[in-house]
Design a protein around this motif. Structure first.
Motif, mmCIF file in Angstrom:
data_model
loop_
_atom_site.group_PDB
_atom_site.id
_atom_site.type_symbol
_atom_site.label_atom_id
_atom_site.label_comp_id
_atom_site.label_asym_id
_atom_site.label_seq_id
_atom_site.Cartn_x
_atom_site.Cartn_y
_atom_site.Cartn_z
ATOM 1 N N PRO A 84 0.828 -1.217 0.000
ATOM 2 C CA PRO A 84 0.000 0.000 0.000
ATOM 3 C C PRO A 84 0.859 1.262 0.000
ATOM 4 O O PRO A 84 1.724 1.438 0.847
ATOM 5 N N GLY A 85 0.628 2.139 -0.959
ATOM 6 C CA GLY A 85 1.315 3.424 -1.001
ATOM 7 C C GLY A 85 2.748 3.309 -1.490
ATOM 8 O O GLY A 85 3.357 2.243 -1.496
ATOM 9 N N LEU A 86 3.300 4.457 -1.895
ATOM 10 C CA LEU A 86 4.675 4.494 -2.370
ATOM 11 C C LEU A 86 5.651 4.118 -1.267
ATOM 12 O O LEU A 86 6.616 3.383 -1.485
ATOM 13 N N GLY A 87 5.402 4.635 -0.067
ATOM 14 C CA GLY A 87 6.334 4.419 1.029
ATOM 15 C C GLY A 87 6.535 2.953 1.357
ATOM 16 O O GLY A 87 7.658 2.508 1.606
ATOM 17 N N GLY A 88 5.442 2.189 1.373
ATOM 18 C CA GLY A 88 5.553 0.776 1.699
ATOM 19 C C GLY A 88 6.395 0.020 0.691
ATOM 20 O O GLY A 88 7.225 -0.825 1.064
ATOM 21 N N PHE A 89 6.201 0.307 -0.580
ATOM 22 C CA PHE A 89 6.969 -0.371 -1.623
ATOM 23 C C PHE A 89 8.435 0.029 -1.563
ATOM 24 O O PHE A 89 9.328 -0.823 -1.592
ATOM 25 N N TYR A 90 8.688 1.344 -1.483
ATOM 26 C CA TYR A 90 10.073 1.818 -1.476
ATOM 27 C C TYR A 90 10.825 1.319 -0.253
ATOM 28 O O TYR A 90 11.999 0.938 -0.338
ATOM 29 N N LYS A 91 10.174 1.304 0.893
ATOM 30 C CA LYS A 91 10.836 0.860 2.121
ATOM 31 C C LYS A 91 11.246 -0.601 2.031
ATOM 32 O O LYS A 91 12.285 -1.013 2.570
ATOM 33 N N LYS A 92 10.443 -1.397 1.340
ATOM 34 C CA LYS A 92 10.736 -2.817 1.217
ATOM 35 C C LYS A 92 11.801 -3.093 0.158
ATOM 36 O O LYS A 92 12.652 -3.975 0.345
ATOM 37 N N ARG A 93 11.779 -2.346 -0.943
ATOM 38 C CA ARG A 93 12.618 -2.686 -2.091
ATOM 39 C C ARG A 93 13.942 -1.927 -2.141
ATOM 40 O O ARG A 93 14.990 -2.505 -2.435
ATOM 41 N N ILE A 94 13.917 -0.617 -1.901
ATOM 42 C CA ILE A 94 15.102 0.209 -2.122
ATOM 43 C C ILE A 94 16.264 -0.177 -1.214
ATOM 44 O O ILE A 94 17.393 -0.352 -1.701
ATOM 45 N N PRO A 95 16.072 -0.326 0.112
ATOM 46 C CA PRO A 95 17.229 -0.673 0.956
ATOM 47 C C PRO A 95 17.890 -1.988 0.562
ATOM 48 O O PRO A 95 19.111 -2.130 0.677
ATOM 49 N N ARG A 96 17.078 -2.946 0.093
ATOM 50 C CA ARG A 96 17.640 -4.247 -0.271
ATOM 51 C C ARG A 96 18.626 -4.136 -1.429
ATOM 52 O O ARG A 96 19.536 -4.965 -1.560
ATOM 53 N N VAL A 97 18.461 -3.114 -2.255
ATOM 54 C CA VAL A 97 19.371 -2.895 -3.376
ATOM 55 C C VAL A 97 20.433 -1.858 -3.034
ATOM 56 O O VAL A 97 21.602 -2.002 -3.397
#
Length: 446
Positions: A84-97
């Motif tokens: 849900p929302g941009l923040g949830g996706f970015y928080k999950k995906r961006i740090p992992r990369v």
């Protein structure tokens, strides 16, 4: 799909799709093999050794679906986005990369300095560095890389803006960041769009796949020349098809093919995909080999050796001589033009029609793989956890694996796949071990 191809780990979780594990392994091996081509295509020796040119072209052309497969896997798995929302996706995906890419960028960039610490002379350090990273042999007008700490730190400061000679493969990470930023926004349309609308988008995207060739072969006949096509110019890089161009098409293509594959019988998939894979690969090889032949026109010995590779080589050589003219000045000018990096990469461009044809065909074929539950399927699933770490780390092993293959007397025509197998196996073992011993492995390996 058969029921044994899907498993669900919990309520609300995405289903685990077995053939996607196969796709990851195939894509990863193709990436490693693609970089195993570097000594054949991207080293000083590759410019003068005709057999390097020939086998680099053959293997390299077969391996171009490597990156598109990864992007299509991403589209198949993540579209539409469920967080849900941009923040949830970015928080999950961006740090992992983000964190692994920064750490591995630093390790690669500092390698020349490390090489200087473990060798006796700057020359030995440069030789060790170019053994690991063939691209670096072109640095400093062919003199090779500097091996001082100051030079390494200066290069390290550029990492936020670009990859470098020692981390060439990490160009993908910058592109991946862009796709992750775009995915939740694109997803809102994908979720609501009909299949007909998605296919229409892919049709327009398909038109962008010929733009690299249009810029080379069409723009010289237009009023302003190269770089001026469909509104692009010195003051505007965003032309008519800009919003549809690039790897976002592969995202949608993966999403669409994964769903259409459910409705396509295996025999029909084979009947369509196998000829398409062959055709796309052949087009890629013919175009790339033509460029390399034209680029060797100023070296008659290399050109003659390349032309003697059979009927197809002779026909491609005739095409190369046909564009050069007959005067010595024209021949030299043509060779120099075809030696330029944009021209060398033209038929290997990932977002080109020939590469898309072979990539889509291979993806469709892989989607028809069926695996029964068991140890082998569980083993394949490990790459979902280790994949990004393997991607980040494998470039350390490519150069040494090539040296090992040559020391073992592997025939030149087989050195690329053999060294790729060495590099892939070594990387997988090391990354799996690091995952087991590091306290927070995801920070280092994703």
């Amino acid at each position: 799909m058969k029921t044994n191809d899907i498993s669900v780990s919990g309520a609300g979780a995405r289903p685990h799709i077995a053939w996607i594990d196969c796709a990851r392994w195939i894509a990863m091996f193709l990436v490693v093999a693609c970089h195993a081509c570097d000594p054949f295509n991207c080293s000083p020796e590759s410019l003068s050794n005709p057999e390097f040119v020939r086998w680099g072209a053959i293997w390299g052309s077969m391996l171009r679906p490597c990156v598109p497969l990864f992007v299509m896997i991403t589209g198949a798995l993540l579209l539409p986005v469920r967080e849900p929302g941009l923040g949830g996706f970015y928080k999950k995906r961006i740090p992992r990369v983000l964190f692994p890419s920064l750490i591995w960028s630093a390790l690669y960039t500092l390698f020349p300095w490390f090489a200087g610490l473990v060798t006796d002379t700057p020359e030995a350090a440069r030789e060790l560095t170019t053994t690991f990273f063939p691209y670096s042999g072109f640095m400093n007008d062919g003199a090779g890389p500097e091996t001082t700490l100051g030079s390494a730190l200066a290069t390290l400061a550029t990492v936020p803006f670009s990859f470098n000679y020692f981390s060439v493969h990490l160009w993908y990470v910058y592109m991946l960041f862009g796709l992750y930023l775009y995915l939740p926004i694109f997803s809102a349309w994908v979720e609501k769009a009909s299949m007909r609308s998605k296919l229409a988008f892919l049709g327009v995207w398909g038109a962008t796949l010929v733009l690299p060739y249009a810029d080379v072969f069409l723009t010289p006949h237009l009023p302003f020349g190269a770089g001026y096509l469909f509104g692009t110019c010195s003051w505007n890089a965003f032309g008519l098809f800009y919003a549809f161009a690039g790897f976002n098409g592969y995202l949608l293509l993966g999403h669409v093919l994964a769903r259409l594959s459910l409705e396509i019988p295996v025999k029909k998939a084979l009947a369509v995909a196998l000829p398409a894979l062959a055709a796309g690969t052949l087009l890629t090889f013919v175009g790339f080999f033509w460029v390399r032949l034209a680029g060797s026109l100023d070296n008659p010995e290399v050109f003659s050796a390349l032309r003697e590779g059979g009927v197809l080589s002779e026909k491609i050589a005739a095409l190369a001589t046909g564009v050069a003219g007959t005067s010595p000045e024209a021949i030299v000018a043509t060779a120099k033009a075809f030696q330029a990096e944009p021209m060398v990469e033209l038929f290997w461009t990932y977002c080109s029609l020939n590469v898309v044809i072979s990539s889509a065909a291979l993806f469709l074929l892989i989607s028809k793989i069926r695996l029964a539950p068991g140890r082998f399927a569980d083993f394949l699933a490990t790459l979902g956890r280790l994949g990004f770490g393997v991607y980040c780390a494998h470039y350390f092993f490519v150069g040494p694996s090539y040296v090992l293959a040559t020391k073992l007397g592997v025939p030149l025509e087989a050195q690329i796949p053999v060294s790729a197998a060495f590099a892939f196996a070594a990387t997988y073992v090391v990354v799996r071990a690091l995952y087991a011993v590091l306290p927070k492995p995801k920070i280092f390996l994703g």
